[in-house]
Design a protein around this motif. Structure first.
Motif, PDB file in Angstrom:
ATOM      1  N   ALA A   1     -74.830  95.788  22.736  1.00 28.40           N
ATOM      2  CA  ALA A   1     -73.469  96.319  22.804  1.00 28.40           C
ATOM      3  C   ALA A   1     -73.025  96.396  24.253  1.00 28.40           C
ATOM      4  N   ARG A   2     -71.738  96.181  24.461  1.00 29.09           N
ATOM      5  CA  ARG A   2     -71.158  96.319  25.793  1.00 29.09           C
ATOM      6  C   ARG A   2     -69.969  97.266  25.669  1.00 29.09           C
ATOM      7  N   LEU A   3     -69.953  98.271  26.537  1.00 30.24           N
ATOM      8  CA  LEU A   3     -68.884  99.268  26.465  1.00 30.24           C
ATOM      9  C   LEU A   3     -67.637  98.743  27.183  1.00 30.24           C
ATOM     10  N   LEU A   4     -66.602  98.508  26.418  1.00 29.25           N
ATOM     11  CA  LEU A   4     -65.383  97.948  27.013  1.00 29.25           C
ATOM     12  C   LEU A   4     -64.370  99.010  27.393  1.00 29.25           C
TER      13      LEU A   4
ATOM     14  N   GLU B   1     -74.183  97.853  29.369  1.00 29.94           N
ATOM     15  CA  GLU B   1     -74.744  97.172  28.203  1.00 29.94           C
ATOM     16  C   GLU B   1     -75.935  97.941  27.683  1.00 29.94           C
ATOM     17  N   PHE B   2     -76.070  97.978  26.380  1.00 28.33           N
ATOM     18  CA  PHE B   2     -77.224  98.684  25.789  1.00 28.33           C
ATOM     19  C   PHE B   2     -77.508  98.125  24.405  1.00 28.33           C
TER      20      PHE B   2
ATOM     21  N   GLN C   1     -75.643  97.191   9.973  1.00 28.37           N
ATOM     22  CA  GLN C   1     -75.574  95.813  10.470  1.00 28.37           C
ATOM     23  C   GLN C   1     -75.510  95.712  11.983  1.00 28.37           C
ATOM     24  N   PHE C   2     -75.247  96.834  12.662  1.00 33.82           N
ATOM     25  CA  PHE C   2     -75.154  96.774  14.126  1.00 33.82           C
ATOM     26  C   PHE C   2     -76.418  97.279  14.817  1.00 33.82           C
ATOM     27  N   ARG C   3     -77.351  97.839  14.042  1.00 29.02           N
ATOM     28  CA  ARG C   3     -78.550  98.425  14.669  1.00 29.02           C
ATOM     29  C   ARG C   3     -79.359  97.354  15.392  1.00 29.02           C
ATOM     30  N   GLY C   4     -79.796  97.678  16.604  1.00 31.55           N
ATOM     31  CA  GLY C   4     -80.622  96.758  17.385  1.00 31.55           C
ATOM     32  C   GLY C   4     -79.839  95.646  18.052  1.00 31.55           C
TER      33      GLY C   4
ATOM     34  N   LEU D   1     -66.572  99.033  21.684  1.00 32.80           N
ATOM     35  CA  LEU D   1     -67.774  98.272  22.033  1.00 32.80           C
ATOM     36  C   LEU D   1     -67.611  96.825  21.593  1.00 32.80           C
ATOM     37  N   ARG D   2     -68.137  95.936  22.401  1.00 34.09           N
ATOM     38  CA  ARG D   2     -68.245  94.542  21.986  1.00 34.09           C
ATOM     39  C   ARG D   2     -69.685  94.348  21.523  1.00 34.09           C
ATOM     40  N   ILE D   3     -69.880  93.893  20.303  1.00 30.48           N
ATOM     41  CA  ILE D   3     -71.233  93.774  19.739  1.00 30.48           C
ATOM     42  C   ILE D   3     -71.628  92.297  19.718  1.00 30.48           C
ATOM     43  N   SER D   4     -72.860  92.017  20.119  1.00 30.61           N
ATOM     44  CA  SER D   4     -73.296  90.619  19.988  1.00 30.61           C
ATOM     45  C   SER D   4     -74.788  90.527  19.702  1.00 30.61           C
TER      46      SER D   4
END
Ligand code: GLC
Ligand code: CA
Length: 556
Positions: free
Chosen positions: A519-522, A535-536, A513-516, A553-556
């Motif tokens: 993400a931001r490395l916190l 961010e990647f 569910q997180f692929r693609g 990671l913060r995922i959005s």
């Protein structure tokens, strides 16, 4: 339940085992003078509440858990006035304070027991559990559960050490005494209690013999969550309600089902409970049985409590306390000290619940290895050593003690690299870990990527996000044997935590569910290799993590 008690949900607790925290008056024993001097340090971690292990007068057969006076302070630690000073200063700094409430047993040197021994017509006669004939139970800390008392001419029950006779909670007078103790400390201004082995205080009538063959475990059903437990707990709750005091139970071997009875509904008598499942991932009480350590067992236990309390009750989060060896030496690696010490912070500080940090955990203190059993202080370590099979040689017995001893977490706090680790100016009551020159607070204050500063960063991050405080937990990659990965989410805000328990690089498979996604490395414990804030796009396969790496990671 009143709302104002809910402060505990956003709190971060620090556990102080005072004897080894800081010696303020130069006698080699930690005390409340030393605590007073270090309160700013504790606050600087982001901590908002302190749990003190027992501070009361005690002959120290079980280091404070054998109480000889509930309404005073052990002279080694100061006096009531000094305690009050610490309490007021902690409050000024924005920290609550809870006391350890030990009511399953007292010391045999407590006045009540001294009176009780005198005979059946003494007013304290029924304060304890006396029998003409012992049953076949074993104690948790020291041999059989019964001891003969010459004076009384009967046996008394002790579920723990010999010098810890169990109180007879079925006696209403004993419960009234407990309430007096609660009021004494609450009137002074403490904010609540950590309640020692609280699920053991009501015993089954007749104290039946164990039928199974496994000592302790097979008889526990006769005293764990006993017949009147919820009535008694309700009485104590009533007193605590008057003061909005928080109640946190220690629940050895508790199951989710029985914990929920204390934590929810009409019988609610505790705000939180310390469960043991994740602590028994490699050991049972004070003995190591599941070796080598398997992460799968730890993950399963953590997830179980996260899932099963969701929406119903609030978890305690902890990896260390005064009853277990240091977590870095158990689940981490002393050779990868900084990496595994930081990673272990991320393992639990982002779970749902209230975190507890045990003194020294925040700098990655490790187990001590003493060369002879005489150097150990803890009653269970000594008894375990002498109960081992006689054919075991000294070295193999000691190895077991090195792994399991509670003393490993009771060595003096390592403040700096001066003599005695800055804990005291004279030889301390118990051995300083020789690694104090490399592992100490002062050094880690100065290093931005230290374990200490990582704890601070984790707590800051946790407090900055409602999702990390209240969001739902989900475990990912559960089949992966060396990585613990979980997410927390609330109203579309998603955080992913990845923790490697492996000493080499490893692929991390990104959950579908997180692929693609973005993400931001916190937070990372490899600041030299990864850039915080970076961010990647989450890869469609996976990426490699570093040894003992922790990522948030913060995922959005
Ligand atoms: C709890 C305490 C432990 C003590 C025992 C008996 O488990 O944490 O230190 O030995 O109770 O009081
Ligand atoms: Ca002292």
């Amino acid at each position: 339940m009143t709302e104002s008690r809910d402060w505990y949900k956003t709190a971060v607790f620090y556990q102080i085992w005072v004897r080894s925290f800081c010696d303020g008056n130069g006698d080699g024993i930690g005390d409340l003078y030393g605590v007073y001097d270090r309160l700013e340090y504790v606050r600087s971690l982001g901590v908002t509440a302190i749990w003190f292990n027992p501070l009361y007068p005690s002959p120290n057969a079980d280091y404070g858990y054998d109480i000889s006076d509930y309404c005073d302070i052990h002279p080694d630690y100061g006096d009531l006035a000094q305690f009050k000073k610490v309490l007021d200063r902690a409050h000024e700094l924005g920290m609550k304070v809870i006391m350890d409430l030990v009511i399953n047993h007292t010391s045999d040197e407590h006045k009540w027991f001294q009176e009780s021994r005198k005979g059946k017509d003494n007013p304290y006669s029924d304060y304890y559990i006396w029998r003409d004939k012992p049953n076949n139970w074993s104690s948790v800390l020291e041999g059989k559960a019964w001891e003969y008392d010459e004076l009384r001419g009967q046996y008394y029950l002790h579920l723990f050490a010999r010098k810890q006779p169990d109180l007879n909670m079925d006696n209403p007078a004993v419960r009234e005494e407990v309430k007096k103790v609660l009021r004494f400390w609450l009137d002074m201004g403490v904010d609540g209690f950590r309640e020692d082995v609280i699920n053991f205080i009501s015993k089954k009538e007749g104290l039946p013999n164990r039928i199974g063959v496994i000592p302790i475990l097979d008889e526990m059903k006769y005293y764990k969550d006993g017949p009147h437990i919820h009535e008694y707990m309700a009485e104590f709750r009533e007193v605590c309600n008057e003061y909005n005091a928080v109640q946190i139970g220690e629940g050895p071997m508790t199951t989710v089902v029985s914990a929920l009875k204390y934590l929810t509904g009409r019988s609610k008598s505790l705000d939180m409970m310390f469960s043991f499942d994740h602590m028994t991932a490699d050991c049972l009480f004070t003995e190591y049985v599941h070796l080598p350590f398997k992460l799968a067992r730890l993950k399963k236990a953590l997830s179980k409590w996260q899932y099963q309390l969701e929406g119903k009750a609030w978890n305690t989060l902890y990896l260390e306390n005064h009853d277990h060896p240091r977590v870095l030496s158990r689940y981490g690696s002393e050779r990868h000290h900084r990496e595994s010490g930081t990673m272990l912070a991320a393992v639990y500080l982002f779970l749902k619940g209230t975190p507890f940090i045990y003194q020294g955990q925040e700098i990655g203190m490790t187990n001590i290895r003493l060369m002879s059993i005489e150097q150990y202080k803890d009653v269970s370590s000594k008894n375990n050593y002498y109960s081992y099979h006689l054919k075991d040689d000294e070295q193999s017995r000691l190895r077991r003690i090195h792994l399991s001893s509670r003393d490993s977490s009771r060595t003096p706090m390592q403040w700096d690299d001066s003599d005695y680790a800055g804990f005291s100016t004279v030889p301390p009551w118990f051995g300083v870990n020789p690694n104090y020159r490399a592992i100490n607070v002062k050094k880690q204050e100065a290093e931005s990527d230290s374990i200490l500063n990582f704890y601070r960063a984790c707590i800051r991050l946790r407090n900055s996000s409602p999702a990390l405080l209240y969001g739902e937990y989900r475990e990912h990659n559960s089949k992966e044997p060396n990585i613990y990965s979980y997410s927390r989410s609330l109203d579309g805000e998603v955080y992913l935590i990845i923790c490697s328990f492996f000493m080499e690089r490893l692929p991390y498979i990104v959950p579908k569910q997180f692929r693609g996604m973005k993400a931001r490395l916190l937070l990372t414990n490899y600041p030299a290799k990864r850039e915080t804030g970076m961010e990647f796009e989450m890869p469609h396969t996976g990426f490699r993590v570093y040894p003992y790496e922790a990522l948030v990671l913060r995922i959005s």
